[in-house]
Design a protein around this motif. Structure first.
Motif, PDB file in Angstrom:
ATOM      1  N   CYS A 106      35.367  52.198 154.513  1.00  0.00           N
ATOM      2  CA  CYS A 106      36.596  52.757 155.079  1.00  0.00           C
ATOM      3  C   CYS A 106      37.339  53.561 154.016  1.00  0.00           C
ATOM      4  CB  CYS A 106      37.481  51.649 155.637  1.00  0.00           C
ATOM      5  SG  CYS A 106      36.694  50.742 156.970  1.00  0.00           S
ATOM      6  N   CYS A 107      36.960  54.801 153.861  1.00  0.00           N
ATOM      7  CA  CYS A 107      37.589  55.688 152.888  1.00  0.00           C
ATOM      8  C   CYS A 107      39.052  55.900 153.278  1.00  0.00           C
ATOM      9  CB  CYS A 107      36.841  57.012 152.860  1.00  0.00           C
ATOM     10  SG  CYS A 107      37.483  58.187 151.687  1.00  0.00           S
ATOM     11  N   ASN A 108      39.964  55.614 152.362  1.00  0.00           N
ATOM     12  CA  ASN A 108      41.409  55.732 152.634  1.00  0.00           C
ATOM     13  C   ASN A 108      41.830  54.936 153.865  1.00  0.00           C
ATOM     14  OD1 ASN A 108      41.853  57.405 150.404  1.00  0.00           O
ATOM     15  ND2 ASN A 108      41.220  59.190 151.588  1.00  0.00           N
ATOM     16  N   LYS A 109      41.209  53.765 154.046  1.00  0.00           N
ATOM     17  CA  LYS A 109      41.517  52.852 155.157  1.00  0.00           C
ATOM     18  C   LYS A 109      41.213  53.472 156.521  1.00  0.00           C
ATOM     19  CE  LYS A 109      44.795  50.419 152.380  1.00  0.00           C
ATOM     20  NZ  LYS A 109      46.149  50.338 151.964  1.00  0.00           N
ATOM     21  N   THR A 110      40.256  54.413 156.556  1.00  0.00           N
ATOM     22  CA  THR A 110      39.811  55.028 157.807  1.00  0.00           C
ATOM     23  C   THR A 110      38.302  54.879 157.908  1.00  0.00           C
ATOM     24  OG1 THR A 110      41.606  56.637 157.740  1.00  0.00           O
ATOM     25  CG2 THR A 110      39.747  57.153 159.167  1.00  0.00           C
ATOM     26  N   CYS A 111      37.832  54.242 158.991  1.00  0.00           N
ATOM     27  CA  CYS A 111      36.400  54.082 159.244  1.00  0.00           C
ATOM     28  C   CYS A 111      35.989  55.187 160.218  1.00  0.00           C
ATOM     29  CB  CYS A 111      36.106  52.718 159.845  1.00  0.00           C
ATOM     30  SG  CYS A 111      36.733  51.347 158.861  1.00  0.00           S
ATOM     31  N   ILE A 112      35.136  56.094 159.762  1.00  0.00           N
ATOM     32  CA  ILE A 112      34.747  57.252 160.571  1.00  0.00           C
ATOM     33  C   ILE A 112      33.286  57.110 160.977  1.00  0.00           C
ATOM     34  CG2 ILE A 112      34.529  59.755 160.647  1.00  0.00           C
ATOM     35  CD1 ILE A 112      36.742  59.879 158.511  1.00  0.00           C
ATOM     36  N   TRP A 113      33.060  57.023 162.301  1.00  0.00           N
ATOM     37  CA  TRP A 113      31.734  56.887 162.880  1.00  0.00           C
ATOM     38  C   TRP A 113      31.358  58.208 163.557  1.00  0.00           C
ATOM     39  CZ3 TRP A 113      29.071  52.449 162.085  1.00  0.00           C
ATOM     40  CH2 TRP A 113      29.790  51.338 161.629  1.00  0.00           C
ATOM     41  N   SER A 114      30.109  58.586 163.443  1.00  0.00           N
ATOM     42  CA  SER A 114      29.639  59.839 164.021  1.00  0.00           C
ATOM     43  C   SER A 114      28.367  59.583 164.821  1.00  0.00           C
ATOM     44  CB  SER A 114      29.358  60.841 162.898  1.00  0.00           C
ATOM     45  OG  SER A 114      28.799  62.020 163.402  1.00  0.00           O
ATOM     46  N   ALA A 115      28.410  59.926 166.121  1.00  0.00           N
ATOM     47  CA  ALA A 115      27.233  59.787 166.981  1.00  0.00           C
ATOM     48  C   ALA A 115      26.444  61.094 166.931  1.00  0.00           C
ATOM     49  CB  ALA A 115      27.656  59.484 168.419  1.00  0.00           C
ATOM     50  N   ARG A 116      25.177  61.006 166.527  1.00  0.00           N
ATOM     51  CA  ARG A 116      24.290  62.167 166.457  1.00  0.00           C
ATOM     52  C   ARG A 116      23.016  61.835 167.224  1.00  0.00           C
ATOM     53  NH1 ARG A 116      25.353  65.693 161.860  1.00  0.00           N
ATOM     54  NH2 ARG A 116      27.391  65.094 161.060  1.00  0.00           N
ATOM     55  N   GLN A 117      22.201  62.834 167.477  1.00  0.00           N
ATOM     56  CA  GLN A 117      21.000  62.574 168.268  1.00  0.00           C
ATOM     57  C   GLN A 117      20.022  61.619 167.596  1.00  0.00           C
ATOM     58  OE1 GLN A 117      21.637  66.396 168.731  1.00  0.00           O
ATOM     59  NE2 GLN A 117      21.253  66.611 170.921  1.00  0.00           N
ATOM     60  N   ASP A 118      19.977  61.583 166.278  1.00  0.00           N
ATOM     61  CA  ASP A 118      19.028  60.697 165.595  1.00  0.00           C
ATOM     62  C   ASP A 118      19.604  59.309 165.306  1.00  0.00           C
ATOM     63  OD1 ASP A 118      20.801  61.679 163.686  1.00  0.00           O
ATOM     64  OD2 ASP A 118      19.298  61.698 162.087  1.00  0.00           O
ATOM     65  N   GLY A 119      20.898  59.088 165.590  1.00  0.00           N
ATOM     66  CA  GLY A 119      21.491  57.783 165.363  1.00  0.00           C
ATOM     67  C   GLY A 119      22.981  57.874 165.092  1.00  0.00           C
ATOM     68  N   VAL A 120      23.528  56.782 164.605  1.00  0.00           N
ATOM     69  CA  VAL A 120      24.966  56.698 164.328  1.00  0.00           C
ATOM     70  C   VAL A 120      25.157  56.662 162.814  1.00  0.00           C
ATOM     71  CG1 VAL A 120      27.023  55.267 164.616  1.00  0.00           C
ATOM     72  CG2 VAL A 120      25.442  55.566 166.518  1.00  0.00           C
ATOM     73  N   TYR A 121      26.164  57.396 162.345  1.00  0.00           N
ATOM     74  CA  TYR A 121      26.476  57.502 160.925  1.00  0.00           C
ATOM     75  C   TYR A 121      27.872  56.949 160.672  1.00  0.00           C
ATOM     76  CZ  TYR A 121      22.459  60.610 160.442  1.00  0.00           C
ATOM     77  OH  TYR A 121      21.201  61.126 160.426  1.00  0.00           O
ATOM     78  N   LEU A 122      28.093  56.514 159.435  1.00  0.00           N
ATOM     79  CA  LEU A 122      29.387  55.997 159.004  1.00  0.00           C
ATOM     80  C   LEU A 122      29.706  56.610 157.656  1.00  0.00           C
ATOM     81  CD1 LEU A 122      31.796  53.972 159.114  1.00  0.00           C
ATOM     82  CD2 LEU A 122      30.244  52.272 158.142  1.00  0.00           C
ATOM     83  N   ASN A 123      30.937  57.044 157.478  1.00  0.00           N
ATOM     84  CA  ASN A 123      31.345  57.553 156.167  1.00  0.00           C
ATOM     85  C   ASN A 123      31.486  56.388 155.202  1.00  0.00           C
ATOM     86  OD1 ASN A 123      31.562  59.926 157.615  1.00  0.00           O
ATOM     87  ND2 ASN A 123      33.436  60.541 156.615  1.00  0.00           N
ATOM     88  N   ASP A 124      30.996  56.570 153.982  1.00  0.00           N
ATOM     89  CA  ASP A 124      31.130  55.523 152.985  1.00  0.00           C
ATOM     90  C   ASP A 124      32.475  55.629 152.271  1.00  0.00           C
ATOM     91  OD1 ASP A 124      30.893  57.546 151.089  1.00  0.00           O
ATOM     92  OD2 ASP A 124      28.838  57.022 150.538  1.00  0.00           O
ATOM     93  N   ALA A 125      32.678  54.820 151.267  1.00  0.00           N
ATOM     94  CA  ALA A 125      33.975  54.759 150.577  1.00  0.00           C
ATOM     95  C   ALA A 125      34.371  56.088 149.949  1.00  0.00           C
ATOM     96  CB  ALA A 125      33.950  53.669 149.516  1.00  0.00           C
ATOM     97  N   SER A 126      33.382  56.925 149.598  1.00  0.00           N
ATOM     98  CA  SER A 126      33.697  58.216 148.989  1.00  0.00           C
ATOM     99  C   SER A 126      33.899  59.303 150.039  1.00  0.00           C
ATOM    100  CB  SER A 126      32.580  58.627 148.032  1.00  0.00           C
ATOM    101  OG  SER A 126      31.392  58.901 148.759  1.00  0.00           O
ATOM    102  N   GLY A 127      33.696  58.970 151.321  1.00  0.00           N
ATOM    103  CA  GLY A 127      33.851  59.944 152.387  1.00  0.00           C
ATOM    104  C   GLY A 127      32.546  60.621 152.769  1.00  0.00           C
TER     105      GLY A 127
END
Length: 139
Positions: A106-127
């Protein structure tokens, strides 16, 4: 006999650590974002916690769903999501009141999830966006 010189000791030799019972998640404000990066597909997003059901959201390509909340004093604030599109679905914990999860994901206390055709991504602590999991294919 010469008197030995005394020098003050450096009191800052140890790293500063939080007090033993000072949880990292309690009462902090967090934000979760779900992004639809499926290009031409709609994404159904249903997220909930033990106390809050955010309902079903239909996200068009390049749209996002987001919500904010504060952690509770017993560190039990957890959100679970089910994302589904024409080809697949995935259920996962979008936020967990675990200091390791928060610090690493959760970079800057924000958990960012991204749905893409090959799967789901999450931003790490560095963004930086990192792969999280594959879809469970529906076909």
């Amino acid at each position: 006999m010469a008197k030995e010189k005394k020098f003050p000791k450096n009191k800052n030799t140890k790293p500063k650590l939080p007090p033993p019972n000072d949880p990292i998640v309690s009462f902090e404000k967090f934000r979760v974002e779900i992004h639809n990066n499926l290009h031409i597909y709609l994404l159904d997003s249903h997220c909930y916690s033990k106390d809050n059901d955010l309902g079903l959201h239909v996200l068009f390509p390049n749209e996002q769903q987001n919500w904010s909340f504060k952690g509770n004093w017993v560190d039990t604030t957890d959100f679970h999501c089910r994302l589904e599109w024409e080809e697949g679905c995935l259920e996962f914990d979008s936020f967990v009141s675990d200091p390791d999860f928060v610090i690493n994901n959760c970079c800057n206390k924000t958990c960012i999830w991204s749905a893409r055709q090959d799967g789901v991504y999450l931003n790490d602590a560095s963004g930086k966006e990192t792969f999280f999991d594959y879809w469970d294919m529906l076909r």
